[in-house]
Every structure is written in structure tokens, then in C-alpha cells.
Design a protein around this motif. Structure first.
Motif, mmCIF file in Angstrom:
data_model
loop_
_atom_site.group_PDB
_atom_site.id
_atom_site.type_symbol
_atom_site.label_atom_id
_atom_site.label_comp_id
_atom_site.label_asym_id
_atom_site.label_seq_id
_atom_site.Cartn_x
_atom_site.Cartn_y
_atom_site.Cartn_z
ATOM 1 N N MET A 1 0.830 -1.201 0.000
ATOM 2 C CA MET A 1 0.000 0.000 0.000
ATOM 3 C C MET A 1 0.868 1.255 0.000
ATOM 4 O O MET A 1 0.593 2.232 -0.690
ATOM 5 C CB MET A 1 -0.913 -0.002 1.237
ATOM 6 C CG MET A 1 -1.930 1.135 1.247
ATOM 7 S SD MET A 1 -3.092 1.014 -0.122
ATOM 8 C CE MET A 1 -4.127 2.429 0.212
ATOM 9 N N GLY A 2 1.958 1.211 0.785
ATOM 10 C CA GLY A 2 2.855 2.346 0.832
ATOM 11 C C GLY A 2 3.503 2.614 -0.513
ATOM 12 O O GLY A 2 3.651 3.761 -0.941
ATOM 13 N N LEU A 3 3.897 1.510 -1.211
ATOM 14 C CA LEU A 3 4.511 1.668 -2.527
ATOM 15 C C LEU A 3 3.517 2.241 -3.522
ATOM 16 O O LEU A 3 3.883 3.093 -4.356
ATOM 17 C CB LEU A 3 5.036 0.310 -3.003
ATOM 18 C CG LEU A 3 5.687 0.317 -4.394
ATOM 19 C CD1 LEU A 3 6.892 1.255 -4.419
ATOM 20 C CD2 LEU A 3 6.087 -1.108 -4.791
ATOM 21 N N GLN A 4 2.277 1.812 -3.455
ATOM 22 C CA GLN A 4 1.262 2.327 -4.365
ATOM 23 C C GLN A 4 1.027 3.814 -4.161
ATOM 24 O O GLN A 4 0.898 4.580 -5.124
ATOM 25 C CB GLN A 4 -0.035 1.550 -4.178
ATOM 26 C CG GLN A 4 0.052 0.089 -4.588
ATOM 27 C CD GLN A 4 -1.233 -0.658 -4.304
ATOM 28 O OE1 GLN A 4 -2.112 -0.156 -3.619
ATOM 29 N NE2 GLN A 4 -1.311 -1.885 -4.815
ATOM 30 N N LEU A 5 0.982 4.238 -2.900
ATOM 31 C CA LEU A 5 0.815 5.661 -2.615
ATOM 32 C C LEU A 5 2.010 6.467 -3.110
ATOM 33 O O LEU A 5 1.858 7.582 -3.623
ATOM 34 C CB LEU A 5 0.618 5.880 -1.113
ATOM 35 C CG LEU A 5 -0.714 5.387 -0.521
ATOM 36 C CD1 LEU A 5 -0.723 5.589 0.993
ATOM 37 C CD2 LEU A 5 -1.890 6.139 -1.157
ATOM 38 N N LEU A 6 3.206 5.900 -2.958
ATOM 39 C CA LEU A 6 4.408 6.586 -3.426
ATOM 40 C C LEU A 6 4.386 6.745 -4.946
ATOM 41 O O LEU A 6 4.705 7.820 -5.472
ATOM 42 C CB LEU A 6 5.647 5.804 -2.983
ATOM 43 C CG LEU A 6 7.004 6.414 -3.372
ATOM 44 C CD1 LEU A 6 7.168 7.778 -2.705
ATOM 45 C CD2 LEU A 6 8.135 5.463 -2.993
ATOM 46 N N MET A 7 4.003 5.672 -5.638
ATOM 47 C CA MET A 7 3.920 5.733 -7.101
ATOM 48 C C MET A 7 2.864 6.739 -7.544
ATOM 49 O O MET A 7 3.063 7.501 -8.497
ATOM 50 C CB MET A 7 3.598 4.347 -7.657
ATOM 51 C CG MET A 7 4.667 3.319 -7.380
ATOM 52 S SD MET A 7 6.163 3.604 -8.331
ATOM 53 C CE MET A 7 5.615 3.102 -9.950
ATOM 54 N N ALA A 8 1.731 6.748 -6.839
ATOM 55 C CA ALA A 8 0.679 7.712 -7.169
ATOM 56 C C ALA A 8 1.154 9.139 -6.942
ATOM 57 O O ALA A 8 0.843 10.046 -7.720
ATOM 58 C CB ALA A 8 -0.567 7.427 -6.346
ATOM 59 N N GLY A 9 1.936 9.347 -5.874
ATOM 60 C CA GLY A 9 2.484 10.672 -5.611
ATOM 61 C C GLY A 9 3.453 11.107 -6.700
ATOM 62 O O GLY A 9 3.426 12.274 -7.131
ATOM 63 N N TYR A 10 4.315 10.178 -7.131
ATOM 64 C CA TYR A 10 5.232 10.490 -8.230
ATOM 65 C C TYR A 10 4.444 10.854 -9.498
ATOM 66 O O TYR A 10 4.784 11.824 -10.196
ATOM 67 C CB TYR A 10 6.133 9.285 -8.521
ATOM 68 C CG TYR A 10 7.253 9.095 -7.532
ATOM 69 C CD1 TYR A 10 7.799 10.189 -6.853
ATOM 70 C CD2 TYR A 10 7.775 7.833 -7.276
ATOM 71 C CE1 TYR A 10 8.836 10.013 -5.947
ATOM 72 C CE2 TYR A 10 8.805 7.655 -6.365
ATOM 73 C CZ TYR A 10 9.330 8.754 -5.706
ATOM 74 O OH TYR A 10 10.350 8.574 -4.807
ATOM 75 N N ALA A 11 3.420 10.073 -9.798
ATOM 76 C CA ALA A 11 2.630 10.319 -11.011
ATOM 77 C C ALA A 11 1.946 11.684 -10.961
ATOM 78 O O ALA A 11 1.951 12.438 -11.936
ATOM 79 C CB ALA A 11 1.589 9.215 -11.191
ATOM 80 N N ALA A 12 1.372 12.021 -9.800
ATOM 81 C CA ALA A 12 0.699 13.314 -9.655
ATOM 82 C C ALA A 12 1.699 14.462 -9.773
ATOM 83 O O ALA A 12 1.403 15.505 -10.382
ATOM 84 C CB ALA A 12 -0.035 13.379 -8.326
ATOM 85 N N ALA A 13 2.899 14.274 -9.204
ATOM 86 C CA ALA A 13 3.916 15.323 -9.254
ATOM 87 C C ALA A 13 4.387 15.555 -10.687
ATOM 88 O O ALA A 13 4.508 16.703 -11.140
ATOM 89 C CB ALA A 13 5.088 14.951 -8.352
ATOM 90 N N VAL A 14 4.653 14.481 -11.404
ATOM 91 C CA VAL A 14 5.116 14.614 -12.797
ATOM 92 C C VAL A 14 4.038 15.244 -13.659
ATOM 93 O O VAL A 14 4.309 16.109 -14.501
ATOM 94 C CB VAL A 14 5.532 13.241 -13.347
ATOM 95 C CG1 VAL A 14 5.817 13.326 -14.842
ATOM 96 C CG2 VAL A 14 6.753 12.720 -12.611
ATOM 97 N N LEU A 15 2.784 14.832 -13.455
ATOM 98 C CA LEU A 15 1.680 15.403 -14.227
ATOM 99 C C LEU A 15 1.551 16.902 -13.960
ATOM 100 O O LEU A 15 1.385 17.699 -14.890
ATOM 101 C CB LEU A 15 0.383 14.684 -13.870
ATOM 102 C CG LEU A 15 -0.896 15.219 -14.534
ATOM 103 C CD1 LEU A 15 -0.815 15.135 -16.044
ATOM 104 C CD2 LEU A 15 -2.122 14.466 -14.020
ATOM 105 N N THR A 16 1.639 17.285 -12.695
ATOM 106 C CA THR A 16 1.516 18.701 -12.338
ATOM 107 C C THR A 16 2.653 19.520 -12.938
ATOM 108 O O THR A 16 2.434 20.598 -13.502
ATOM 109 C CB THR A 16 1.516 18.861 -10.812
ATOM 110 O OG1 THR A 16 0.429 18.112 -10.257
ATOM 111 C CG2 THR A 16 1.366 20.321 -10.426
ATOM 112 N N VAL A 17 3.879 19.003 -12.833
ATOM 113 C CA VAL A 17 5.031 19.720 -13.387
ATOM 114 C C VAL A 17 4.928 19.815 -14.902
ATOM 115 O O VAL A 17 5.257 20.860 -15.492
ATOM 116 C CB VAL A 17 6.342 19.015 -12.965
ATOM 117 C CG1 VAL A 17 7.528 19.606 -13.721
ATOM 118 C CG2 VAL A 17 6.553 19.142 -11.465
ATOM 119 N N THR A 18 4.463 18.762 -15.545
ATOM 120 C CA THR A 18 4.331 18.774 -17.004
ATOM 121 C C THR A 18 3.348 19.844 -17.462
ATOM 122 O O THR A 18 3.610 20.587 -18.411
ATOM 123 C CB THR A 18 3.865 17.390 -17.502
ATOM 124 O OG1 THR A 18 4.811 16.393 -17.099
ATOM 125 C CG2 THR A 18 3.735 17.378 -19.012
#
Length: 233
Positions: A1-18
Motif C-alpha cells: 500500500m505504501g509503494l502504491q501511494l508513493l507511485m501515485a504521488g510520483y505520477a501526480a507530481a510529474v503530471l503537475t510539473v508537465t
């Protein structure tokens, strides 16, 4: 669950920066572009905002991600593919689905210059037609009462001037002229829609009275629906 949240956080961060990076890039380069264009009219902030929101990612981004050299570790390749995929999906879902609403909200039109030209032409034609009608009144002033044929000719001249005025305003896409009068096309659509409603009531009544079957009613209603849809267009 922790890894999934981390991956989701990375995805949201990259999307926002893009998404944010495109806006920063466009708004930073717009002044430079204005200088290079010289006397041309620069794009408005609304237009630049619309261009920024149009930065959706797609097949090219995925192809670039799959072109990563095989020397890159498998874990890193998987991470890059995942972030690219989520960015593509995110921009398509967020930006793609809200793009029409943003256009309506910002009221940006690519045909703004053409619209302004049509508006100026309609106003000029309206002024000229008013002067033409005034000239007609001057020509008729002091004359004897016209006979029936002369009245028809005069009425036709006035009606033709009115129709020309309305057609000029209709090309702007509205339903009324400069003085708020209903244009011929708008009048036709409004009256025809009322007629279609009356026809529908007749068909339903005939079905209720068992003069026509339900299948016949559906076919007749479909024809009326098609005509009404064409009126809306």
C-alpha cells in the motif's frame, strides 16, 4: 500500500510539473514572440492560456518512453513507462475533457478578426440601408397618394431593405438584428418548432385513438426529431 501511494504521488507530481511547465514556457516566450512579430497583433492572455491547456500528451510521448536504450536498468525503465503512461492518461482525461468548457469560459474564438469584420460590415450595411429608406421617404414626400400598384412597389422596396439588413446581422450568428428585431431565419426556426410540437400532438392522439400503431408513431416521431435537430444546427 505504501509503494502504491508513493507511485501515485510520483505520477501526480510529474503530471503537475508537465502541465505547469508548458504554461511557464508559453508565458515566458510570449513577450519575445511579440517582439519578433513586429506590427502583428500579439495573442491575448486568454489565447495563451488556451494554448497552455492544449498541451495534451499522447502517442509520441509513449513512443519516446519505449525508445529508452536497453542499457537503462529495468526498474528505471518501468518507472519511466509508468510515469509517461499516467501523464498521458492524466492530460487526456483532465485537459482533454475540460478543453471545450475552457474555450466557452474564456470566450476565445479563432475567428475573432473575421467576426469583427462581419460586425463592421453589418453595421455599415445597416447605416446605408437606413439612408436608402430615408431617401425613399424624401422621394415620396409631397406626392399624391399612391395607387395600389405603387403601394406594392414601395412595400417591396421597404421589405427588400429590411431583409438585406437582417441577413447582414444573421451572418454574425445571432437571432436578432441591431434593433433587436427577430431575423427571418430565427423567426422560421421558432415557428417551425411550434408547428412540430403541434404535429407531435396529432400523432400521439392518433395513436391513442388506435388509428396508427406504436411502430408507425415511432417512425413519424423520428422524422420530426430529425427535422428539429436540423433546425437546431
Amino acid at each position: 500500500m505504501g509503494l502504491q501511494l508513493l507511485m501515485a504521488g510520483y505520477a501526480a507530481a510529474v503530471l503537475t510539473v508537465t502541465i505547469a511547465a508548458r504554461f511557464v514556457w508559453l508565458f515566458a516566450l510570449t513577450p519575445l514572440g511579440n517582439l519578433l512579430r513586429g506590427g502583428e497583433q500579439p495573442p491575448s492572455r486568454r489565447q495563451v492560456t488556451l494554448l497552455g491547456w492544449a498541451g495534451m500528451r499522447g502517442v509520441v510521448s509513449m513512443a519516446a518512453a519505449y525508445a529508452i536504450p536497453p542499457e537503462v536498468p529495468e526498474r528505471d525503465r518501468a518507472m519511466l513507462l509508468f510515469l509517461t503512461f499516467t501523464t498521458v492518461i492524466g492530460t487526456l482525461l483532465i485537459q482533454g475533457t475540460t478543453f471545450p468548457a475552457l474555450i466557452r469560459r474564456l470566450r476565445v474564438s479563432s475567428d475573432q478578426e473575421e467576426y469583427e469584420d462581419r460586425l463592421a460590415a453589418a453595421a455599415a450595411q445597416q447605416t446605408a440601408l437606413e439612408e436608402g429608406l430615408a431617401e425613399l421617404d424624401r422621394l415620396l414626400a409631397g406626392r399624391d397618394e399612391p395607387d395600389e400598384i405603387e403601394k406594392q412597389v414601395i412595400d417591396q422596396l421597404r421589405e427588400k431593405a429590411w431583409r438585406r439588413s437582417m441577413s447582414a446581422w444573421e451572418r454574425l450568428g445571432g437571432g436578432s438584428g441591431q434593433d433587436g428585431a427577430e431575423t427571418p431565419s430565427a423567426l422560421y426556426r421558432r415557428l417551425r418548432r411550434e408547428m412540430l410540437q403541434a404535429e407531435r400532438r396529432v400523432f400521439v392522439r392518433l395513436r391513442d385513438e388506435r388509428h396508427i400503431e406504436d411502430e408507425v408513431l415511432r417512425d413519424l416521431m423520428a422524422q420530426l426529431d430529425l427535422e428539429e435537430a436540423m433546425l437546431e444546427r
